[in-house]
Design a protein around this motif. Structure first.
Motif, PDB file in Angstrom:
ATOM      1  N   GLY A 109      47.683  27.389  46.460  1.00 16.56           N
ATOM      2  CA  GLY A 109      47.304  28.576  46.152  1.00 16.56           C
ATOM      3  C   GLY A 109      47.151  28.999  44.973  1.00 16.56           C
ATOM      4  O   GLY A 109      47.274  28.439  43.730  1.00 16.56           O
ATOM      5  N   PHE A 110      46.863  30.564  44.859  1.00 19.05           N
ATOM      6  CA  PHE A 110      46.465  31.051  43.239  1.00 19.05           C
ATOM      7  C   PHE A 110      47.576  32.358  42.906  1.00 19.05           C
ATOM      8  O   PHE A 110      48.213  32.946  44.030  1.00 19.05           O
ATOM      9  N   PRO A 111      47.740  32.215  41.939  1.00 17.91           N
ATOM     10  CA  PRO A 111      48.750  33.211  41.397  1.00 17.91           C
ATOM     11  C   PRO A 111      48.287  34.584  41.550  1.00 17.91           C
ATOM     12  O   PRO A 111      46.920  34.751  41.645  1.00 17.91           O
ATOM     13  N   LYS A 112      48.999  35.577  41.241  1.00 18.48           N
ATOM     14  CA  LYS A 112      48.343  37.037  41.455  1.00 18.48           C
ATOM     15  C   LYS A 112      47.282  37.332  40.334  1.00 18.48           C
ATOM     16  O   LYS A 112      47.486  36.879  39.153  1.00 18.48           O
ATOM     17  N   HIS A 113      46.411  38.056  40.783  1.00 20.91           N
ATOM     18  CA  HIS A 113      45.184  38.531  40.038  1.00 20.91           C
ATOM     19  C   HIS A 113      44.165  37.107  39.538  1.00 20.91           C
ATOM     20  O   HIS A 113      43.352  37.375  38.802  1.00 20.91           O
ATOM     21  N   HIS A 114      44.329  36.103  40.225  1.00 20.76           N
ATOM     22  CA  HIS A 114      43.627  35.079  40.011  1.00 20.76           C
ATOM     23  C   HIS A 114      42.263  35.473  41.160  1.00 20.76           C
ATOM     24  O   HIS A 114      42.435  35.701  42.533  1.00 20.76           O
ATOM     25  N   PRO A 115      41.050  35.035  40.733  1.00 20.33           N
ATOM     26  CA  PRO A 115      39.883  35.521  41.644  1.00 20.33           C
ATOM     27  C   PRO A 115      39.757  34.451  42.867  1.00 20.33           C
ATOM     28  O   PRO A 115      40.455  33.436  42.609  1.00 20.33           O
ATOM     29  N   GLN A 116      39.277  35.123  43.770  1.00 22.21           N
ATOM     30  CA  GLN A 116      39.204  34.281  45.007  1.00 22.21           C
ATOM     31  C   GLN A 116      38.354  32.884  44.795  1.00 22.21           C
ATOM     32  O   GLN A 116      37.100  33.154  44.325  1.00 22.21           O
ATOM     33  N   MET A 117      38.611  31.568  45.161  1.00 20.98           N
ATOM     34  CA  MET A 117      37.902  30.657  45.088  1.00 20.98           C
ATOM     35  C   MET A 117      37.608  29.775  46.368  1.00 20.98           C
ATOM     36  O   MET A 117      38.692  29.784  47.117  1.00 20.98           O
TER      37      MET A 117
END
Length: 559
Positions: A109-117
């Motif tokens: 997963g991605f951390p907060k504020h990370h753009p969607q990829m």
């Protein structure tokens, strides 16, 4: 699978070649990683890319992203930690290509504020089997997946990047080694200058002040202190503080061996590093934390015969004192320890010389002057008893006492003159010896014959001339004190390569085995003076046959 035409393939390969040429020109690793990421984006037509570099321990050491705004990167709570797909690729030797990151079970997963990829292409950067890092590419610009052709292009590009990264790391290491070598050479020059100054200094305060100033100024440290071992005790006392704003490093002025960082450094002979906060800081002065010192290091002042004390340095800077700086301070600490040891040895030697001279003076006074005065007292006591019974005998005894006192006065005068250092002033050697003979004759009433060359050995260099002068002085003094001579003969002459002095008396002489007892410190003094200038002394004597002192020093007649 995308199929590239020959023209498209040639164009991409030409572009890749141009990019690889640009890579090897870049020597800065940070700039190189950014350029690799930007070129990977362009080659694969992606929105985002990043390059990760592994450290020696295999962990993610650097991570350089492109495509995101700096303010967006700043909003994220932390940089990548090597989890999920990033961690998988760190341990892989083959590329990884995914249509959607979120649907892969390995994704963390991605951390907060990370753009969607979504779409993903990851390629390891390998150099001769060594895993240097990875190239990560996400979000194909046209919205599709990354193709096999993209994978081949980025894999080829990763091989070029591996060489460029390897070269940049080697260049950085070379620059680091060169800077380290330059700093070590600079430190060595400072240590040599300081060592030369310390070797000639006998002032402990000056040694400590200069040494601490050199350390603080060279390494940009704030505070320095020295604790020294006092005498034969097992305590170290604060003797010098330098630097501000901290008033002192430790709350107590003394430490026992093994107590605190100061005592432990002295006992172990090894540096002690205190981190603030973190280490046991109970013995620190309140001003240390008040002024935000971050670390203190205690270095033992090691001499040839053991630890002389401890040098403590403190600083406010966040960067730890590194190994090169520690080596610099340790070298200075060793020189300070040796210098302090030399000062103590010099003081001990001077004290020993004073004690030996006092002993010699006491023995000479006891054997000569005091015994003479005691004899005069006995004569006067006898005269007092004869006053009523035989005034004439009493009168004769008083006359005898007066003669004895006059003789003792002459002995005292001669002794005082013997203690006063004689020197050659503007005289040649023969003139100086003639002055000694005149003083000797006036104070002892002993006849002296003096012979020497007409030129007075005026061309004899100062050092050997002064040696013969003092040997003559010592010989005359021994003749006055011990020989009971009626006549002394002093001869001075030269040969082709020597200047010689003979002092001969007709006194009572002595057994050769008793020469040291007979002459006290005279013989060693004469031998030392002669040998210091390359000459020697020979003394011959027999009981009842007098004593002869023959001294020579090197001298050449050649002009």
């Amino acid at each position: 699978m995308d199929t590239l035409s020959c023209e498209q393939l040639e164009e991409r390969m030409a572009s890749l070649h141009r990019a690889s040429v640009d890579l090897v020109k870049e020597s800065s690793l940070d700039a190189l990683l950014k350029r690799i990421a930007e070129e990977a984006c362009r080659q694969a037509r992606a929105r985002y890319a990043a390059v990760g570099v592994l450290g020696e321990n295999g962990e993610l050491e650097q991570f350089v992203p492109v495509g995101m705004l700096p303010e967006d990167i700043a909003k994220m709570p932390h940089p990548p930690r090597g989890l999920g797909l990033i961690g998988e690729l760190m341990r892989a030797d083959e590329p990884m290509r995914l249509p959607d990151i979120g649907s892969d079970p390995r994704s963390a997963g991605f951390p907060k504020h990370h753009p969607q990829m979504n779409s993903f292409l990851g390629v390891p950067i390998l150099y001769g089997g060594e895993h240097l890092g990875q190239i990560y590419i996400t979000n194909k610009i046209d919205g599709g997946e990354f193709t096999e052709a993209d994978e081949q292009i980025i894999q080829t590009f990763a091989a070029y990047a591996a060489t460029a990264i390897r070269n940049a790391k080697l260049y950085a290491k070379l620059m680091e080694n060169e800077a380290d070598l330059t700093q070590k050479n600079r430190n060595l020059a400072l240590i040599n200058d300081l060592a030369a100054a310390l070797a000639s200094s006998t002032d402990i305060d000056q040694i400590l002040e200069r040494s601490i100033h050199q350390v603080l100024e060279s390494l940009q440290l704030e505070v320095g202190e020295v604790y020294l071992i006092q005498g034969d005790s097992k305590r170290l006392s604060l003797v010098h503080h330098q630097g501000s704003p901290v008033r002192k490093l430790w709350s107590q002025p003394q430490f026992r061996m093994g107590e605190g960082a100061v005592g432990q450094a002295a006992e172990s002979g090894a540096p002690m590093h205190i981190h603030i906060p973190g280490s046991d800081t109970r013995k620190l002065d309140y001003s240390v934390t008040e002024h935000h010192l971050t670390q203190i290091v205690c270095f033992p002042l090691n001499g040839r015969q053991g630890v002389q004390g401890v040098l403590c340095v403190g600083t406010q800077r966040p960067r730890p004192i590194d190994e090169t700086e520690k080596q610099f301070i340790e070298a200075i600490s060793s020189w300070v320890g040796t210098a302090l040891e030399n000062v103590h040895l010099s003081l001990q030697q001077r004290r020993l010389a004073v004690l030996e001279e006092r002993e010699r003076i006491g023995m000479d006074l006891h054997d000569g002057v005091i015994q003479s005065i005691y004899a005069v007292g006995l004569i006067l006591e006898h005269a007092r008893l004869l006053m009523r019974e035989d005034p004439d005998k009493a009168y004769n005894r008083i006359v005898q006492a007066i003669d004895s006192l006059n003789s003792t006065i002459r002995d005292i005068r001669a002794y005082i003159l013997d203690l006063r250092p004689h020197q050659l002033h503007d005289e040649n050697l023969l003139q100086g010896i003639r002055r000694l003979v005149s003083e000797f004759r006036a104070n002892t009433l002993v006849e002296v014959s003096l012979q020497g060359p007409a030129d007075g050995l005026a061309d004899l260099p100062d050092a050997p001339a002064l040696a013969l002068f003092h040997i003559c002085q010592e010989s005359l003094a021994n003749a006055a004190k011990h020989a009971r001579a009626h006549h002394v003969y002093v001869n001075l002459w030269r040969t082709v390569d020597r200047a010689l002095l003979e002092v001969r008396d007709d006194g009572r002489g002595f057994e050769p085995d008793e020469v040291r007892l007979a002459l006290g410190h005279g013989l060693p003094n004469m031998q030392t003076r002669a040998r210091n200038v390359g000459g020697d002394v020979d003394i011959s004597s027999e009981p009842g046959e007098g004593t002869t002192v023959l001294a020579w020093v090197p001298h050449s007649n050649e002009s």
